[in-house]
Design an enzyme around this catalytic site. Structure first.
Site, short mmCIF file in Angstrom:
data_model
loop_
_atom_site.label_atom_id
_atom_site.label_comp_id
_atom_site.label_asym_id
_atom_site.label_seq_id
_atom_site.Cartn_x
_atom_site.Cartn_y
_atom_site.Cartn_z
CG HIS A 77 14.79 7.56 -32.39
ND1 HIS A 77 14.99 8.79 -32.96
CD2 HIS A 77 15.72 6.73 -32.95
CE1 HIS A 77 16.00 8.71 -33.83
NE2 HIS A 77 16.45 7.47 -33.85
CG ASP A 79 14.84 11.98 -30.74
OD1 ASP A 79 14.47 10.79 -30.74
OD2 ASP A 79 16.00 12.32 -30.42
CG ASP A 107 18.11 8.26 -37.51
OD1 ASP A 107 17.45 7.70 -36.62
OD2 ASP A 107 19.29 8.61 -37.36
CD GLU A 140 18.71 7.05 -30.85
OE1 GLU A 140 19.57 6.15 -30.90
OE2 GLU A 140 18.77 8.08 -31.58
CD GLU A 141 19.21 10.76 -33.75
OE1 GLU A 141 20.42 10.63 -33.48
OE2 GLU A 141 18.65 10.21 -34.72
CG ASP A 164 17.30 4.12 -34.60
OD1 ASP A 164 17.34 4.82 -35.63
OD2 ASP A 164 17.70 4.50 -33.50
CG HIS A 345 22.62 11.81 -37.71
ND1 HIS A 345 23.25 11.56 -36.52
CD2 HIS A 345 21.42 11.20 -37.61
CE1 HIS A 345 22.47 10.84 -35.75
NE2 HIS A 345 21.36 10.60 -36.39
ZN ZN Z 1 18.08 6.82 -35.04
#
Ligand code: ZN
Length: 370
Positions: A77, A79, A107, A140-141, A164, A345
């Protein structure tokens, strides 16, 4: 051999491009050009319109070369989570991290970099390969919106390989939970807490009675649930008129999750009734879980591909969701490969160059075995 310099340069270029969810435009334009340069036929779908994003999924296709009759989907992904407005990456001792003021965005740009390196290698060495569909997804997030909107049936791949997740190359997510989340609201009745409290219904008291009966935390080996946020009340001298709770539940077993949600609703409904309060919820099931059969073709291919390049095949359960859940629910047997992304994150996010290289090698090994 993987071209490590090319891989790292490409990754660092992408990391610099801010791409928060729904604002992937610049990133989409970058990967579009890159896929075109690698000889793929590239389109952008209208996934962005389904969720108010400024870009769609970027989809590249490459016809097979050689004897393979299979079609394989590779996806990562575009984003990243916040903060990602300005990302300054630092490469030190084989580790790439941010300068501490933002996430790194490995990520999932590391996944994109690994897929792109595989394609570059295919082109450079004129390698045989199955038919390839590449999807660089949006949003995705914030709820897997790109994968949800992706019309994968138009391409109909035999398997999906999503890159991912954390863990060294060789880690393969083969099972992920069903999940549900949403808001629970108990509405009581306000009254002056000093003058006439008996005329009020304290929503927090109602909620508390219900909560003591709920199953929360780890429920069984496969199932968890949580109330993570509670808000309510207007003033210290007013009987609390309403309380809102953010609730989530996950289970590897879809039927168990359904039962748990029904039980939770029943407890709140009955308790609210008893106190003359009202209960309402907006809990919805977010995505389906999946479990890949250990004897499936996709897993034997991944296992052999790991063995061929001497990395440990390490199938695992995941506690979270990813685009992999969506492709599986759309009938494409799909797994999520580890690429060493760590502390994702957070502003401490980092990734080892070695792991990006290892993942790219694994992708090339998979191509040979399909
Ligand atoms: Zn991810």
């Amino acid at each position: 051999m993987i071209n490590e310099q090319r891989l790292v340069d490409n990754f660092l270029n992408m990391v610099k491009i801010p791409s928060p969810s729904l604002k992937e435009r610049a990133m989409a334009d970058y990967v579009k050009l890159e896929l075109e340069n690698l000889g793929l036929e590239v389109t952008e779908d209208n996934a962005g319109q389904t969720c108010n994003g400024n870009a769609g999924n970027i989809i590249g296709t490459l016809k097979a070369k050689g004897s393979s009759t299979k079609k394989i989907l590779f996806s990562a992904h575009m984003d990243t989570v916040l903060p990602c407005d300005k990302i300054t990456a630092i490469l030190e001792n084989g580790i790439i991290k941010s300068d501490g003021t933002s996430v790194l965005g490995g990520d999932d740009k590391a996944g994109i970099a690994a897929i792109t390196e595989m394609l570059a290698k295919i082109k450079e060495d004129n390698l045989d390969h199955p038919e390839i569909v590449v999807v660089f997804s949006i949003a995705e997030e914030i709820g897997l919106f790109g994968a949800r909107a992706m019309e994968v049936e138009k391409y109909n791949p035999d398997f999906g390989i999503i890159i991912d997740t954390g863990g060294e190359p060789g880690v393969v997510t083969v099972q992920a939970p069903y999940a549900a989340k949403g808001k629970i609201t108990i509405t009581g009745k306000p009254a002056h807490a000093g003058l006439e409290p008996e005329k009020g219904i304290n929503a927090l008291v109602v909620a508390s009675h219900a909560i003591t009966k709920l199953r929360l935390g780890r429920i069984d080996e496969n199932t968890t649930s949580n109330i993570g946020v509670v808000t309510g009340g207007t003033a210290v001298n007013i009987v609390m008129p309403s309380v809102r709770m953010m609730y989530e539940a996950r289970s590897f077993d879809g039927a168990v999750l359904d039962e748990l949600l029904a039980e939770t609703r029943e407890i709140f409904t009955k308790t609210a009734e008893k106190f003359g309060a009202e209960f309402d919820d907006s809990i919805v099931k977010g995505y389906d879980g999946f479990k890949i059969d250990p004897n499936s073709e996709i897993l034997s291919i991944v296992e052999k591909s790991c063995n061929d390049i001497n990395i440990k095949f390490d199938p695992r359960k995941s506690g979270g969701g990813s685009d992999t859940n969506i492709y599986n629910s759309k009938g494409i047997p799909s797994v999520n490969l580890g690429i060493g992304m760590s502390k994702v994150h957070t502003k401490e996010e980092f990734i080892k160059v070695e792991d990006m290289v290892g993942c790219s090698r694994l992708l090339l090994s998979i191509i040979k075995n399909v």
